[in-house]
Design an enzyme around this catalytic site. Structure first.
Site, PDB file in Angstrom:
ATOM      1  CB  CYS A 113      -0.951  -0.018   1.191  1.00 29.83           C
ATOM      2  SG  CYS A 113      -1.998  -1.475   1.206  1.00 29.83           S
ATOM      3  CG  HIS A 255      -3.144   3.213   2.113  1.00 28.64           C
ATOM      4  ND1 HIS A 255      -3.679   2.859   0.898  1.00 28.64           N
ATOM      5  CD2 HIS A 255      -3.198   2.097   2.898  1.00 28.64           C
ATOM      6  CE1 HIS A 255      -4.029   1.588   0.934  1.00 28.64           C
ATOM      7  NE2 HIS A 255      -3.749   1.100   2.133  1.00 28.64           N
ATOM      8  CG  ASN A 285      -6.438  -1.204   1.331  1.00 33.01           C
ATOM      9  OD1 ASN A 285      -5.768  -0.782   0.397  1.00 33.01           O
ATOM     10  ND2 ASN A 285      -5.906  -1.657   2.455  1.00 33.01           N
TER      11      ASN A 285
END
Ligand code: COA
Length: 333
Positions: A113, A255, A285
């Site tokens: 990520c 993020h 996500n």
């Protein structure tokens, strides 16, 4: 020579997977998912839609908005943990050929990520060293291909999509990316991992047990705690080192993993609600894609203007983390 963040682009697949649809797949509820994560829906790629397809669409848009012709791109870097092929060829090379780019250096990086912050850091270094002038950076993920849709602890979190940006050389210091921080600590490797396999057909021949180790596995609760601590510390450090405070930030682009993580970091840094960019409810996500997709949402909503100071902040498997102070430079005149 400095590096300027000129443009952004993004693509998310058409199909939407809602919390209500997940209720029919695993023992969960819209209420639980919303309360614990803030996620309402995520986009899922078609079976024949690959990471490179999504990455190419996002990249084409970023190039179009950059004021730089595609023939001038001299480096392509793709951040992904769900590449078309696990060993070779790299997704970046496939994207280059799908876009008809000249024969330029192209490679992937794996930083989960944090991938987008890592590629920004690499682009900055290549440009400041004088080695490259116009770098296309991409975050592209088909996480649905490595998600276990029988595991309620992970399948509610992840989605597919891609984002991209063009970063180019400038002599104008006002336009320059100010700083990028990056870090990693492999002692936490087991918090988030795919023990085996790839996204293609490699694991189709495996038995059920071996196949399950091709999917993402996560220690969610521990990850949550380390994420909040690491993200907060990293942002404090990059602001301090550059003699800035959270008041200097126009857009905090974290993020997009979990609303509660973003809220905890935002509170610790005393950020106002209007400074925080939130897209996790729409896309879930999307790992390396989540930051450029969020910047693109900001851009398309008309809220991102030339000179606006962005603070990126990411955290992911590895563990990896990173933050960046970036003024939005806008297209090359
Ligand atoms: N639906 C309903 N219940 C669920 C569930 C789901 N989808 N997933 C887990 N649960 C249950 C657990 O089994 C547990 O039940 P128990 O108390 O009976 O044992 C309970 O909910 C609490 O589980 P826990 O894991 O402690 O929940 P949590 O508050 O930590 O939330 C996450 C779980 C995954 C949402 C949260 O830990 C998280 O977001 N972690 C970070 C993950 C992340 O961001 N990863 C990517 C980093 S880039």
């Amino acid at each position: 020579m400095y590096a300027a963040f000129r443009s952004v682009g993004a693509y998310v697949p058409e199909r939407i997977l809602t919390n209500e649809a997940l209720e029919k797949m695993v023992d969960t509820s819209d209420e639980w998912i919303t309360k614990r994560t803030g996620i309402k829906e995520r986009h899922i790629a078609a079976e024949d839609e690959f990471t490179s397809d999504m990455g190419s669409k996002a990249a084409a848009q970023a190039i179009e908005r950059s004021g730089i012709s595609k023939d001038e791109i001299d480096l392509v870097i793709c951040a992904t943990i769900s590449p078309d092929y696990f060993n070779m060829p790299s997704t970046a090379t496939i994207i280059s050929s799908k876009l008809g780019l000249p024969n330029v250096m192209a490679f992937d990086i794996s930083a989960a990520c944090t991938g987008f912050v890592y590629v920004v850091s690499i682009a900055k270094a290549f440009i400041e060293s004088g080695m490259k002038k116009n770098v296309l950076v991409i975050g592209a993920e088909k996480l649905s291909a490595i998600t276990d849709y029988t595991d309620r602890a992970t399948c509610i979190l992840f989605g597919d999509g891609a984002g991209a940006a063009v970063i180019s050389a400038t002599e104008n210091r006002e336009e320059a990316i100010i700083d990028v921080h990056t870090g990693a600590d492999g002692t936490y490797a087991d918090l988030l991992m795919t023990p085996n396999g790839g996204t293609g057909s490699a694991h189709d021949a495996l038995d059920a047990e071996a196949k399950s180790s091709c999917f993402m596995q996560m220690k969610g609760n521990e990850t949550f705690k380390v994420a909040v601590r690491t993200l907060t510390n990293d942002v404090k450090a990059i602001l301090d080192e550059n003699n800035m405070t959270s008041d200097d930030i126009k857009h905090f682009v974290p993020h997009q993993a979990n609303y509660r993580i973003i809220k905890a970091v935002g509170d610790a840094l005393k950020l106002k609600e209007e400074q925080i960019v939130l897209t996790v409810h729409k896309y879930g996500n999307t790992s390396g894609s989540s930051i450029p997709i969020a910047i693109n949402d900001l851009y398309e909503s008309g809220k991102l203007h030339q000179g606006d100071m962005m603070l990126l902040d990411a955290f992911g498997g590895g563990l990896t983390w990173g933050s960046a102070l970036i003024p939005f430079a806008g297209p090359k005149a």
